[in-house]
Design an enzyme around this catalytic site. Structure first.
Site, mmCIF file in Angstrom:
data_model
loop_
_atom_site.group_PDB
_atom_site.id
_atom_site.type_symbol
_atom_site.label_atom_id
_atom_site.label_comp_id
_atom_site.label_asym_id
_atom_site.label_seq_id
_atom_site.Cartn_x
_atom_site.Cartn_y
_atom_site.Cartn_z
ATOM 1 N N GLU A 131 10.481 0.638 10.422
ATOM 2 C CA GLU A 131 11.451 1.723 10.222
ATOM 3 C C GLU A 131 10.690 3.008 10.481
ATOM 4 O O GLU A 131 9.848 3.419 9.689
ATOM 5 C CB GLU A 131 12.033 1.669 8.807
ATOM 6 C CG GLU A 131 13.297 2.489 8.632
ATOM 7 C CD GLU A 131 13.014 3.905 8.167
ATOM 8 O OE1 GLU A 131 13.018 4.810 9.046
ATOM 9 O OE2 GLU A 131 12.794 4.113 6.981
ATOM 10 N N GLU A 155 9.858 15.127 16.243
ATOM 11 C CA GLU A 155 10.219 15.026 14.827
ATOM 12 C C GLU A 155 9.326 15.984 14.038
ATOM 13 O O GLU A 155 8.120 15.771 13.908
ATOM 14 C CB GLU A 155 10.043 13.597 14.330
ATOM 15 C CG GLU A 155 10.545 13.398 12.917
ATOM 16 C CD GLU A 155 10.389 11.972 12.422
ATOM 17 O OE1 GLU A 155 11.198 11.540 11.599
ATOM 18 O OE2 GLU A 155 9.430 11.301 12.860
ATOM 19 N N GLY A 193 7.146 4.546 8.591
ATOM 20 C CA GLY A 193 6.260 5.668 8.880
ATOM 21 C C GLY A 193 6.506 6.197 10.278
ATOM 22 O O GLY A 193 7.613 6.065 10.823
ATOM 23 N N SER A 194 5.495 6.763 10.867
ATOM 24 C CA SER A 194 5.652 7.419 12.161
ATOM 25 C C SER A 194 5.778 6.395 13.281
ATOM 26 O O SER A 194 5.281 5.272 13.192
ATOM 27 C CB SER A 194 4.459 8.338 12.438
ATOM 28 O OG SER A 194 3.304 7.567 12.753
ATOM 29 N N THR A 195 6.428 6.818 14.353
ATOM 30 C CA THR A 195 6.585 5.951 15.515
ATOM 31 C C THR A 195 5.242 5.631 16.149
ATOM 32 O O THR A 195 5.018 4.502 16.614
ATOM 33 C CB THR A 195 7.525 6.614 16.536
ATOM 34 O OG1 THR A 195 8.834 6.710 15.958
ATOM 35 C CG2 THR A 195 7.611 5.806 17.822
ATOM 36 N N LYS A 241 0.847 -1.189 0.000
ATOM 37 C CA LYS A 241 0.000 0.000 0.000
ATOM 38 C C LYS A 241 0.881 1.237 0.000
ATOM 39 O O LYS A 241 1.613 1.496 0.953
ATOM 40 C CB LYS A 241 -0.924 0.057 1.224
ATOM 41 C CG LYS A 241 -1.965 1.192 1.108
ATOM 42 C CD LYS A 241 -2.631 1.529 2.429
ATOM 43 C CE LYS A 241 -1.834 2.548 3.202
ATOM 44 N NZ LYS A 241 -1.858 3.902 2.575
ATOM 45 N N CYS A 246 13.275 10.732 7.494
ATOM 46 C CA CYS A 246 13.265 10.189 8.850
ATOM 47 C C CYS A 246 14.628 10.286 9.519
ATOM 48 O O CYS A 246 14.721 10.386 10.746
ATOM 49 C CB CYS A 246 12.788 8.741 8.839
ATOM 50 S SG CYS A 246 13.677 7.683 7.686
ATOM 51 N N GLY A 269 3.707 2.938 14.127
ATOM 52 C CA GLY A 269 4.484 1.723 14.331
ATOM 53 C C GLY A 269 4.162 1.063 15.658
ATOM 54 O O GLY A 269 4.050 -0.170 15.757
#
Length: 787
Positions: free
Chosen positions: A265, A393, A243-245, A191, A299, A248
Site C-alpha cells: 500500500e 507526492e 510506505g513510499s512507492t 516493525k 497517502c 515498495g
C-alpha cells in the site's frame, strides 16, 4: 481582560489543552529506554536512538535499534507459535481479538494522547478517528476469525507475516495489519516506523495484559535496516508494507523469486473533483478533510483539487476564507486543526518541493503556522499538470487547484498520474458521480465525502499505489493461502530457440508457418524469423513465428485499443465465450490430431480438448456471475466493492498442456474484461496458433486476445518491463519467476507466478474462482445512502 462581548464578536477559541500526565508518567517509567517485544516478553534496551515530540522537539523516549539477530529471534518466536495459534478454533481466536479490542477501548485516552505526542497529529483526530477505528478493526476481525472456517473453507493461514508500517497513522496501520493476520491464523513480526514506535510498544503491553499466547505478536523497533532484515528473512512467508512507492518498488525487487506473498500500500496523488452543481460549502469542508487532515500526511490525501471552470473563482474564494480560520499549533489543544509535521526531515522535504513548485511558476496562498516543525495550510495555483507540485507526492498540507471544463477533461486530469489510490467526486448529480467513478483509475472512490474509512471495506490502490487490499473480505484473503499445486520435480525451462532459421529438421509435407495474431489479424513476426516445432521424437512438424520485443509492443498497443471489451457487460462477454466453445467443439477432432502430432496419446489428447471446451463454458458462465459486494460500513453510506479488470494482462503459458494451459489462463482473464497478450507453450505453440480461426469466427473483438510465439522468457521479460502492461501471469521456470517479479517492479504491475510443471490442468486445480480473483481488482465506491 477580554470581555464576553469581545468573545462573541470574534468567536475566537480559547486554549483547550488535553492533559498528558498519564503518558508522561508512563514514559518516565521507561526512561532507561524501550526494548523489543519478542516471544511475549520485552527485551532489555540495546543500542538506542531518540524519539522526539515533533511539536516541541523534546526527546520523549529512547528506542532500541533492531538488529538482524533481533529480527531472527522474533521470526523464530513467531514460527514456534504459529502452529498452535492456527490450530485454535476460529472461535478461540475470535475471543483473543475481542479481548484486544476491549482493552484498546479501555486505554483509548492514553493511546490517543501518546499518538499525538509521538506523531504530532491533533488530539481530536487521534481521539475521535484513529483510536476508535483501531478498536473497530479488532472487533471486525474477531468476527472474521469466528466465521473463517465456513467463509473460507478451503483456505489456510499463510504462516509468519512480516509487517512494516509508516509513521502517519502508527496505531491504525498496526491494526490494519495485525488484526486480519491474527484472525486468519498467522503470527506476526511487525516493525513500526522509526519516528513513531511508541503506540506499537503500548500495543505490545496490551497483548501482554490480555495474556495473548507468546510469540503470536512480536514488535521489533528500528530504522530501515531493521525493515530490510525482515524483508530478507527466509522465515517470513508474507510481507505487508505501507510506505513510499520507491521503497515498495525496492521490496518487490528484493523478494522476487522468494515465494513470499506480498501486499503493498504505497503513495498517491489523489484527485478531488468538484463539479459546477456541487454543494460548494460542503466541498470546501471536504477539502479540509482531504488535505489538511493529519497535516496532509495521508497517502490518499486529495492533493489535486480539480474544479469546474464556471465555479472556480467562487470556490477558490470560499476555500481561502476557510483556510484563514484553520488553527495550526499545539496538537494537544483540542481546538487545533493542523498539528506538527512528524519530523524535521519531512518538513525539509516539503519545503524543498514547494521551492521547486514556485520556481516552476506556482502561486501560493498560505495560512499561518508557528515556528518549529509546522507548515502552514497551502493552496497552490498556476500549476501545470506535468509540474512538480502536480505529480510528486508532497505528503504535507499542500493542495493544488486546477480547472476543467467538461467531465471528460476532469477524468483525463484525474487519471494523469502514475498513482491510483483514491479519488473524491463532488456533485449533486449522483448519476454523474457514478459514471465518473467507473472511469477513474483508483482503488477507492468517495462520492460527496472524503477520507472515510471502515474495517468492513477494502482499501488499496491501482498502478504505482501498490496492490492488495486491507480491510473487508478482500483484506482477509490477503492473509490466507488457498490450495496450490505441489512443487514440481522438474523445472519448466525449455532450451533457447536457435538464433538461425531452418535448424532442427525438415518439415514433412506442405510447409506451414504459423503467424502471430495481433489486433485480430495474423501477421508475420517483426524479425522475419521462424523456428521449428518438433514432436516427441525430435521430428519437425511445423514452424512458428519467432516473435521479438517489437511484436510484444505491437500486441500491447492492440490490446490497449480494445478498451471496449472491459466496458462490455458480463452477459455480452459470456455470449462470445459460449460461441468460442461451440466453434472449438466443432473442430475438436482437428485439435485432438494436433495434440497427437506432438506425441500425446489419443486418450490424453482427447481429454485435453474436451476439458478445454468445458473451461470455455465454465468461464462463460462466470463472466456475469463473479460479482462484487455491498459492504455494511458507516451510516449514511453504502460501499460498493466493484470487481474491475486489471487491464492489459500478459500471460506466459507453461510448456505442458499446450492447448489446455493456454485456454485455462486466457479465458478467466478475458471473461473478467481484460485484454490479453499471450505467449503460448514455447515447444508446442501450434495448438494455440490453431485457435486463430476459432477466435476469428467467434466474434472475439480484435485486440482482446493477442498471441505472440517465440522464446517464452525473452518475451515475458519485455512484458514485465512494459509500463503499458497492468498484470503479468507467468507459468515457467524458477529463474523466470524471479526475473518477472523483479522486472515488474518498474510500474508495480500485479504478478501471478508459478512453476510451469506444477499443475495438472485437466484436474480441478486447473480452474476456479481463484483464477477470477487473480484477474480482477476491487474498487470500493462510497455512495451517500439514507442521509
Amino acid at each position: 481582560m477580554t470581555s464576553i462581548a469581545d468573545l462573541i464578536d470574534t468567536m475566537d477559541y480559547g486554549p483547550a489543552p488535553e492533559s498528558a500526565d498519564i503518558v508522561e508518567d508512563w514514559l518516565a517509567v521507561h526512561e532507561a529506554g524501550f526494548g523489543h517485544f519478542i516471544d511475549g516478553r520485552f527485551t532489555r534496551p540495546g543500542d538506542t536512538f531518540e524519539v522526539s515530540n515533533p511539536a516541541t522537539g523534546e526527546t520523549i523516549a529512547q528506542i532500541t535499534q533492531g538488529t538482524a539477530a533481533d529480527v531472527d529471534a522474533a521470526v523464530k518466536a513467531a514460527r514456534g507459535a504459529q502452529g498452535k495459534w492456527a490450530g485454535l478454533s476460529g472461535h478461540e481466536r475470535a475471543r483473543w481479538l475481542y479481548a484486544l479490542a476491549r482493552r484498546i477501548q479501555q486505554h483509548a485516552r492514553f493511546l490517543a494522547v501518546l499518538e499525538t505526542i509521538d506523531n504530532g497529529k491533533p488530539i481530536r483526530e487521534a481521539r475521535d478517528i484513529d483510536v476508535p477505528l483501531v478498536a473497530r478493526h479488532f472487533y471486525h476481525h474477531a468476527g472474521w476469525a469466528e466465521i473463517a472456517e465456513t467463509e473460507f473453507s478451503d483456505a489456510k493461514p499463510v504462516g509468519v507475516c512480516g509487517q512494516i508500517i509508516p509513521w502517519n497513522f502508527p496505531l491504525l496501520m498496526l491494526a490494519w495489519k495485525i488484526a486480519p493476520a491474527l484472525a486468519a491464523g498467522n503470527t506476526v513480526v511487525l516493525k513500526p516506523a522509526e519516528y513513531t514506535p511508541l503506540t506499537a510498544l503500548a500495543f505490545a503491553k496490551i497483548c501482554d495484559e490480555v495474556g495473548l499466547p507468546r510469540g503470536v505478536v512480536n514488535i521489533v523497533t528500528g530504522d530501515g535496516a531493521t525493515g530490510a532484515a525482515i524483508v530478507a528473512h527466509e522465515g517470513i512467508d508474507k510481507l505487508a508494507f505501507t510506505g513510499s512507492t520507491d521503497v515498495g518498488r525496492l521490496i518487490r525487487r528484493e523478494t522476487a523469486g522468494s515465494g513470499k506473498k506480498l501486499t503493498l500500500e504505497l503513495g498517491g496523488k489523489s484527485p478531488f473533483i468538484v463539479f459546477a452543481d456541487a454543494d460548494l460549502d460542503a466541498a470546501v469542508e471536504g477539502v479540509v478533510d482531504a488535505i489538511w487532515f493529519n497535516q496532509g500526511q495521508v497517502c490518499c490525501a486529495g492533493a489535486r483539487i480539480l474544479v469546474a471552470e464556471s465555479v472556480a473563482e467562487r470556490f477558490g474564494a470560499l476555500l481561502k476564507q476557510r483556510m484563514a480560520a484553520l488553527r495550526v499549533g499545539d496538537p494537544l489543544d483540542k481546538s487545533t486543526d493542523v498539528g506538527a509535521i512528524v519530523h524535521p526531515v519531512q518538513l525539509a522535504r516539503i519545503e524543498e518541493l514547494m521551492a521547486k513548485g514556485v520556481a516552476e511558476g506556482a502561486d501560493l496562498y498560505q495560512g499561518e503556522a508557528p515556528d518549529g516543525c509546522f507548515y502552514p495550510p497551502t493552496l497552490a495555483t498556476g500549476v501545470e499538470p506535468a509540474s512538480t507540485l502536480a505529480t510528486e507526492e508532497i505528503f504535507g498540507p499542500v493542495a493544488t487547484l486546477t480547472t476543467f471544463r467538461t467531465p471528460a477533461d476532469a477524468i483525463a486530469l484525474a487519471n494523469n498520474t502514475r498513482y491510483g489510490l483514491a479519488a473524491s467526486i463532488w456533485s449533486e448529480n449522483v448519476n454523474l458521480c457514478l459514471g465518473i467513478a467507473a472511469d477513474l483509475k483508483a482503488g477507492v472512490v468517495w462520492i460527496n465525502c472524503t477520507n472515510v474509512f471502515d474495517a468492513g471495506a477494502g482499501f488499496g490502490g491501482y498502478r504505482e499505489s501498490g496492490f492488495g487490499r486491507e480491510g473487508g473480505r478482500e483484506g482477509m484473503m490477503e492473509y490466507l493461502s488457498f490450495p496450490a499445486p505441489k512443487p514440481p520435480k522438474a523445472d519448466d525451462a525449455p532450451a533457447a530457440i536457435p538464433p538461425a532459421p531452418g535448424l532442427g529438421g525438415v518439415v514433412v509435407g506442405i510447409d506451414r508457418t504459423a503467424k502471430l495474431y495481433v489486433g485480430g489479424k495474423q501477421k508475420r513476426p517483426d524479425g522475419g524469423y521462424s523456428y521449428p516445432v518438433t514432436n516427441a521424437k525430435g521430428e519437425a512438424i511445423g514452424l512458428a513465428g519467432h516473435g521479438n520485443r517489437k511484436d510484444i509492443r505491437d500486441a500491447v498497443e492492440a490490446a490497449h485499443k480494445a478498451v471496449g471489451w472491459g466496458a462490455a457487460t458480463g452477459h455480452n462477454r459470456a455470449q462470445v465465450l459460449y460461441y468460442l466453445a461451440e466453434n472449438l467443439a466443432a473442430r475438436a477432432d482437428e485439435f485432438t490430431d494436433r495434440l497427437k502430432s506432438f506425441g500425446q496419446s489419443g486418450a490424453k489428447a482427447k481429454t485435453e480438448v474436451e476439458t478445454a471446451i468445458q473451461r470455455c463454458f465454465w468461464y462463460a458462465a462466470q463472466a456475469d456471475k463473479f460479482d462484487g459486494a455491498v459492504h455494511q460500513t458507516k451510516s449514511a453510506h453504502v460501499t460498493l466493492a466493484m470487481h474491475e479488470p486489471l487491464g492489459v494482462t500478459g500471460i506466459a503459458c507453461p510448456t505442458p498442456f499446450p492447448l489446455l494451459g493456454f485456454v485455462s489462463l486466457v479465458l478467466p482473464a478475458v471473461a473478467m474484461g481484460n485484454r490479453v497478450v499471450a505467449i503460448p507453450s514455447q515447444t508446442h505453440p501450434l495448438a494455440a496458433t490453431d485457435l486463430y480461426q476459432v477466435l476469428e469466427t467467434s466474434d472475439v473483438p480484435g485486440g482482446v486476445i493477442n498471441i505472440v510465439t517465440g522464446e517464452r522468457d525473452e518475451l515475458a521479460k519485455t512484458l514485465a518491463d512494459h509500463d503499458g502492461v497492468d498484470g503479468l501471469w507467468y507459468f515457467g521456470s524458477r529463474d523466470g519467476i524471479a526475473m518477472v517479479e523483479q522486472r515488474s517492479a518498474g510500474n508495480l504491475k500485479q504478478t501471478w507466478t508459478e512453476p510451469g510443471m506444477a499443475r495438472d490442468w485437466t484436474k480441478p486445480e486447473g480452474h476456479g474462482r481463484a483464477f477470477l480473483h487473480r484477474a480482477t481488482q476491487v474498487k470500493n465506491v462510497w455512495v451517500p445512502y439514507g442521509e
